[in-house]
Design a protein around this motif. Sequence first.
Motif, PDB file in Angstrom:
ATOM      1  N   SER A 222       0.828  -1.205   0.000  1.00  6.08           N
ATOM      2  CA  SER A 222       0.000   0.000   0.000  1.00  6.08           C
ATOM      3  C   SER A 222       0.865   1.259   0.000  1.00  6.08           C
ATOM      4  CB  SER A 222      -0.964  -0.001   1.179  1.00  6.08           C
ATOM      5  OG  SER A 222      -0.344  -0.448   2.352  1.00  6.08           O
ATOM      6  N   LEU A 223       2.155   1.104   0.202  1.00  4.02           N
ATOM      7  CA  LEU A 223       3.042   2.272   0.189  1.00  4.02           C
ATOM      8  C   LEU A 223       3.613   2.558  -1.199  1.00  4.02           C
ATOM      9  CD1 LEU A 223       5.096   1.674   3.478  1.00  4.02           C
ATOM     10  CD2 LEU A 223       3.020   3.046   3.169  1.00  4.02           C
ATOM     11  N   HIS A 226       2.204   5.433  -3.356  1.00  3.80           N
ATOM     12  CA  HIS A 226       2.587   6.757  -2.848  1.00  3.80           C
ATOM     13  C   HIS A 226       4.010   7.105  -3.297  1.00  3.80           C
ATOM     14  CE1 HIS A 226       2.492  10.219  -0.196  1.00  3.80           C
ATOM     15  NE2 HIS A 226       3.679   9.859   0.257  1.00  3.80           N
ATOM     16  N   ARG A 227       4.883   6.123  -3.207  1.00  2.00           N
ATOM     17  CA  ARG A 227       6.264   6.337  -3.675  1.00  2.00           C
ATOM     18  C   ARG A 227       6.286   6.740  -5.148  1.00  2.00           C
ATOM     19  NH1 ARG A 227      11.571   5.327  -4.027  1.00  2.00           N
ATOM     20  NH2 ARG A 227      12.354   4.127  -5.793  1.00  2.00           N
ATOM     21  N   ALA A 264      12.171  -0.502   1.870  1.00  2.00           N
ATOM     22  CA  ALA A 264      10.952  -0.349   2.686  1.00  2.00           C
ATOM     23  C   ALA A 264       9.729  -0.873   1.925  1.00  2.00           C
ATOM     24  CB  ALA A 264      10.755   1.116   3.077  1.00  2.00           C
ATOM     25  N   ASP A 268       7.208  -3.906   2.723  1.00  2.00           N
ATOM     26  CA  ASP A 268       5.748  -3.672   2.791  1.00  2.00           C
ATOM     27  C   ASP A 268       4.980  -4.575   1.819  1.00  2.00           C
ATOM     28  OD1 ASP A 268       3.505  -2.124   3.819  1.00  2.00           O
ATOM     29  OD2 ASP A 268       3.403  -1.181   1.839  1.00  2.00           O
ATOM     30  N   THR A 269       5.628  -5.614   1.352  1.00  2.00           N
ATOM     31  CA  THR A 269       5.054  -6.552   0.388  1.00  2.00           C
ATOM     32  C   THR A 269       4.556  -7.784   1.141  1.00  2.00           C
ATOM     33  OG1 THR A 269       6.586  -5.730  -1.276  1.00  2.00           O
ATOM     34  CG2 THR A 269       5.700  -7.946  -1.644  1.00  2.00           C
TER      35      THR A 269
ATOM     36  N   LEU B 223       6.945   8.115   3.529  1.00  2.00           N
ATOM     37  CA  LEU B 223       5.870   7.116   3.444  1.00  2.00           C
ATOM     38  C   LEU B 223       4.944   7.158   4.661  1.00  2.00           C
ATOM     39  CD1 LEU B 223       7.883   4.005   2.153  1.00  2.00           C
ATOM     40  CD2 LEU B 223       6.607   5.679   0.804  1.00  2.00           C
ATOM     41  N   HIS B 226       1.453   8.775   4.388  1.00  2.00           N
ATOM     42  CA  HIS B 226       0.510   7.964   3.610  1.00  2.00           C
ATOM     43  C   HIS B 226      -0.059   6.839   4.475  1.00  2.00           C
ATOM     44  CE1 HIS B 226      -1.283   6.238   0.034  1.00  2.00           C
ATOM     45  NE2 HIS B 226      -0.795   5.065   0.401  1.00  2.00           N
ATOM     46  N   VAL B 231      -3.794   4.251   5.152  1.00  2.00           N
ATOM     47  CA  VAL B 231      -3.719   2.811   5.395  1.00  2.00           C
ATOM     48  C   VAL B 231      -4.325   2.426   6.749  1.00  2.00           C
ATOM     49  CG1 VAL B 231      -2.202   0.805   5.567  1.00  2.00           C
ATOM     50  CG2 VAL B 231      -1.660   2.640   3.940  1.00  2.00           C
ATOM     51  N   ASN B 260       4.867  -5.529   9.129  1.00  2.00           N
ATOM     52  CA  ASN B 260       5.835  -5.258   8.066  1.00  2.00           C
ATOM     53  C   ASN B 260       5.828  -3.785   7.659  1.00  2.00           C
ATOM     54  OD1 ASN B 260       6.826  -7.887   7.940  1.00  2.00           O
ATOM     55  ND2 ASN B 260       5.171  -8.537   6.579  1.00  2.00           N
ATOM     56  N   GLN B 261       4.652  -3.171   7.644  1.00  2.00           N
ATOM     57  CA  GLN B 261       4.613  -1.766   7.238  1.00  2.00           C
ATOM     58  C   GLN B 261       5.232  -0.858   8.299  1.00  2.00           C
ATOM     59  OE1 GLN B 261       0.947   0.970   6.481  1.00  2.00           O
ATOM     60  NE2 GLN B 261       1.601   0.101   4.555  1.00  2.00           N
ATOM     61  N   ALA B 264       8.740  -1.100   7.693  1.00  2.00           N
ATOM     62  CA  ALA B 264       9.038  -0.413   6.421  1.00  2.00           C
ATOM     63  C   ALA B 264       9.190   1.095   6.644  1.00  2.00           C
ATOM     64  CB  ALA B 264       7.950  -0.701   5.383  1.00  2.00           C
ATOM     65  N   VAL B 265       8.312   1.708   7.407  1.00  2.00           N
ATOM     66  CA  VAL B 265       8.461   3.155   7.634  1.00  2.00           C
ATOM     67  C   VAL B 265       9.661   3.439   8.540  1.00  2.00           C
ATOM     68  CG1 VAL B 265       6.036   3.693   7.131  1.00  2.00           C
ATOM     69  CG2 VAL B 265       6.756   3.329   9.518  1.00  2.00           C
ATOM     70  N   LEU B 267      12.421   1.825   8.275  1.00  2.00           N
ATOM     71  CA  LEU B 267      13.517   1.760   7.298  1.00  2.00           C
ATOM     72  C   LEU B 267      13.521   2.985   6.386  1.00  2.00           C
ATOM     73  CD1 LEU B 267      15.730   0.408   5.654  1.00  2.00           C
ATOM     74  CD2 LEU B 267      14.092  -1.313   4.945  1.00  2.00           C
ATOM     75  N   ASP B 268      12.347   3.567   6.161  1.00  2.00           N
ATOM     76  CA  ASP B 268      12.233   4.761   5.307  1.00  2.00           C
ATOM     77  C   ASP B 268      12.594   6.033   6.080  1.00  2.00           C
ATOM     78  OD1 ASP B 268      11.460   5.981   2.778  1.00  2.00           O
ATOM     79  OD2 ASP B 268       9.697   6.759   3.836  1.00  2.00           O
TER      80      ASP B 268
END
Lengths: 407, 407
Positions: A222-223, A226-227, A264, A268-269, B223, B226, B231, B260-261, B264-265, B267-268
Motif C-alpha cells: 500500500s506504500l 505513494h512512492r 521499505a 511492505d510486500t 511514506l 501515507h 492505510v 511489516n509496514q 518499512a516506515v 527503514l524509510d
Amino acid sequence: MAPYIATTSAPVNIACIKYWGKRDTKLILPTNSSLSVTLDQDHLRSTTTSRADSAFEKDRLWLNGVEEDIKPGGRMSTCIAEMKRLRKELVEDVDASAPALSTFAVHIASYNNFPTAAGLASSASGFAALTASLAALYALPCPPTALSLIARQGSGSACRSLYGGFVAWNAGTLPSGLDSHAVQVAPETHWPDIHALICVVSDTKKGTSSTSGMQRTVETSSLLQHRIKNVVPQRMKDISAAILARDFDRFAEITMADSNQFHAVALDTSPPIFYMNDVSRAIIAVVEEYNRVALLPENGGKRKAAYTYDAGPNAVIYAPAANMKEIISMIVRYFPQQDAFKDPFGLFGAAGAGTGALVSGFNADVAKIWEAGAVKGLIHTRVGGGPRVLSSEESLLGENGLPSKTA
Amino acid sequence: MAPYIATTSAPVNIACIKYWGKRDTKLILPTNSSLSVTLDQDHLRSTTTSRADSAFEKDRLWLNGVEEDIKPGGRMSTCIAEMKRLRKELVEDVDASAPALSTFAVHIASYNNFPTAAGLASSASGFAALTASLAALYALPCPPTALSLIARQGSGSACRSLYGGFVAWNAGTLPSGLDSHAVQVAPETHWPDIHALICVVSDTKKGTSSTSGMQRTVETSSLLQHRIKNVVPQRMKDISAAILARDFDRFAEITMADSNQFHAVALDTSPPIFYMNDVSRAIIAVVEEYNRVALLPENGGKRKAAYTYDAGPNAVIYAPAANMKEIISMIVRYFPQQDAFKDPFGLFGAAGAGTGALVSGFNADVAKIWEAGAVKGLIHTRVGGGPRVLSSEESLLGENGLPSKTA
C-alpha cells in the motif's frame, strides 16, 4: 569476404533512484523513473560478439561459454528480433546495396568479467552489450536512446547501460513504451570524481528474484503507489540537479533515502521481501556514522559517502575519490578481508589496506568487527563511459562461428 | 488505623496495528490509532503497590526494588499528579468525609515478573499497573477508558493495558488529548482461543529507542504520512471486524501486513532504523511457509499463524490454540533451545518439545537451522484480562512503607 561480425563491451550500472515495479511486464515498462551511475568498464563489463551468416541455421547464444536456450517470445528472442527489424527498416529498406543481414541467423557469445558469485546483476550489462553488438554488426544509425528501447525489453535496467555517466530512465506514459528510454543526465567527464566501492556480502539465503519480487510489491504494497506518484518524481529532479551542480552532499542524501525506501516497499510486500541482511545493516551503520562525523560543522558539514543496495545484500558505496582511502580503511576494519584488497587506484602502496582505521571522532561501537568473509570481496571502481566497440582481436567467436573462449 | 494501600497487577499488550509517531510528544498523542491483544497476566505482568501516608515526605517509586528518580515534569510525575487531581475532583470534592489522600505523598513499588533481558517492553504493563494501583488506592469511580488517558501520558501503549482482550487506542483529534484513549473492541472471553508464542531473539546490536525513533520517522519518512492517512484507518476497521467475527485468517493477514509496514516506515527513516535482524527474518520466512501450506485448498485455505514485531527483534506469533503445538515444534526445529521449553498448557507431555517437526508439505529450505541460543527463549501465553486488584498479601510495600521485596 570478411565475416559480418562485431564485438562490443557494455558497463554495469547501479541505480541511485531505484526501479521497482512494472506497469507492463511484457514490454518492461516501469511504474517509476530511475537514475543510475554507469561504472567503469575497465573494472566491470560484459563483452559480446555477434556474427550474422547466411550459413547459420538458427539464432544461437552462449553466455560465459554455455549455450542458452533462446525461447520464442522470450526476452532474448525479442531483443534479437527487434534489432533485425531495425536493420531492415533503417538500413536495408533505404539502401538496396546493403547486405540482407536481417534475414541471416546470428551467433552471439557473451562474457562477464566478474564472477556470478559476486552477486552483481549481469543482466543490465549483458543486454546492453547484446544490443550494442548487434547495433554495430548491423551498422545501425541509432543513438543510444533508440537502442535503449530495445535493451529495456531484455532487462529493464539494461537500458541505462547504453550511456556512460549519469543516466535517467524515463518511465514514460505511452502504452507502446516508445517514451520509456534512457537519457544521459551528464557524461562521466562532467563529474569523473565519483568513485564506487562494491562490498560483496555473503548470504546464506536465496533471495527473491527481482522480476517476481517487484510484481508482488505492485500487487500488495500500500506504500508503493505513494512512492511512485509522490516521491520519485521530485527525487528525479532533485538528484539530476545535484549531479549537474556536482553537489555530492545532496546526491548522497537522496541516494541513501531512495535505497532505504526501495527496501521499505519490498518489506511492505506480502509476503515481505528482504534483500539486506545483518551485514548489509552493519555497513549502513558504519557509513551513517562516517557521515555523522562529516556533517559536524568543524568537519565541513557535508556527507562524504552514500550507500545503495539493489535486490541483494551487496553494498555499493559512492564517494568522491578523495574519500575512498578513508572509506576502504573503515570497511576493512569492520569486515576483515580474506584476500588482500586489490587496489586499482594505488591508494595504499605496498603495505596494502592492512587492518583498517577510523577517522577521528568516529564512534567505533556502531558495529561489531565481523568474522573474515562476511564481506567476501571489495571492488573499487568509478563512474565510466558507455558501450565500446572493440577490435576484431577481442572477438569471442572463432572462425567456425562458435565460442572461442570457455568460462 | 489500616494504611491506605492498594496492590494491582496489569498485563502486557502486543499491538497488531502499530503505534509509531506522536503528534504531541508531551501529552503522548499518536499520529495514528492502534490495536493490540492483551496477554494473560498468569504469565506476564507488572505488579504495583501504592500507599498514601501523611507521614511520607515525598513521592517515591521503586522499580524491581531499585528506587527511581521521579523527575519533576517527567512521565511518572505527570501520572501521579493526574491521579491525585482525579482523587480530589472525583472523591474529596464531592464527599467531605473522604480522607484527603490527594494531599499525601505516595510510595510506589513495582515489579515485572519477566526479566528485562527478555526484551519485552515493560513500560506498557508498568504504567498501566501504576495507574490501576493508584485508582484502587484512591477509590476512583473511573472506567478504564478514563484511566487510560492518564496511563497514556506515562507510555503511549500503556493505555491499551487497562483493558483485557482486544483493545483499540483511538488516536483522537483534540489538542487536549481527551479523545485519545483506549476502548475495548472485544473482551478476552469473546475469543479466548487466541494464543501467543513470544520468541525472544538474541541481538548484539543496541536498537534505537522507540521514543526517539518514532519522531525521526515523523520528521524524515515520506511514506509515514501515507500510512497514517490512507492505510491505518481502514485496517483499524478491518481488524476490528475480523476480531468480532473471530476470523483468524483475516486477523493474521492484517497483523502481518501492519507489522511489516511499521518496519518499512522505520527503514524509510533517515538514518534508517532496523529492529528486525536475520533471526527475525528467518522466523518470518518460517511462519510465511507455514501459512503457504495452510492456504492450500486441501489444507483448508486459511492462515494458521501471524507474526508481529515491535521495536526490537523479538517475534510474537499469534495463533488459535489448536495450532500452537505445530508452531512450537516448527520454531524449536529451526531455533534449537538451550533450555527445555516451559510448557504451561501441557502440549507436549513428559517428552517435551524435543527437536521439533514440520507439517506435511513444508519446504524445509526456507531457513537454515540456527545455532542454539539464536532464539534464547520461548514464552507460550494467550489473550487475557485487564488489571486485577490483588489482596494485601501480595503487597510489595512493607509496614515501614519501603519495598518488601528486592529484585
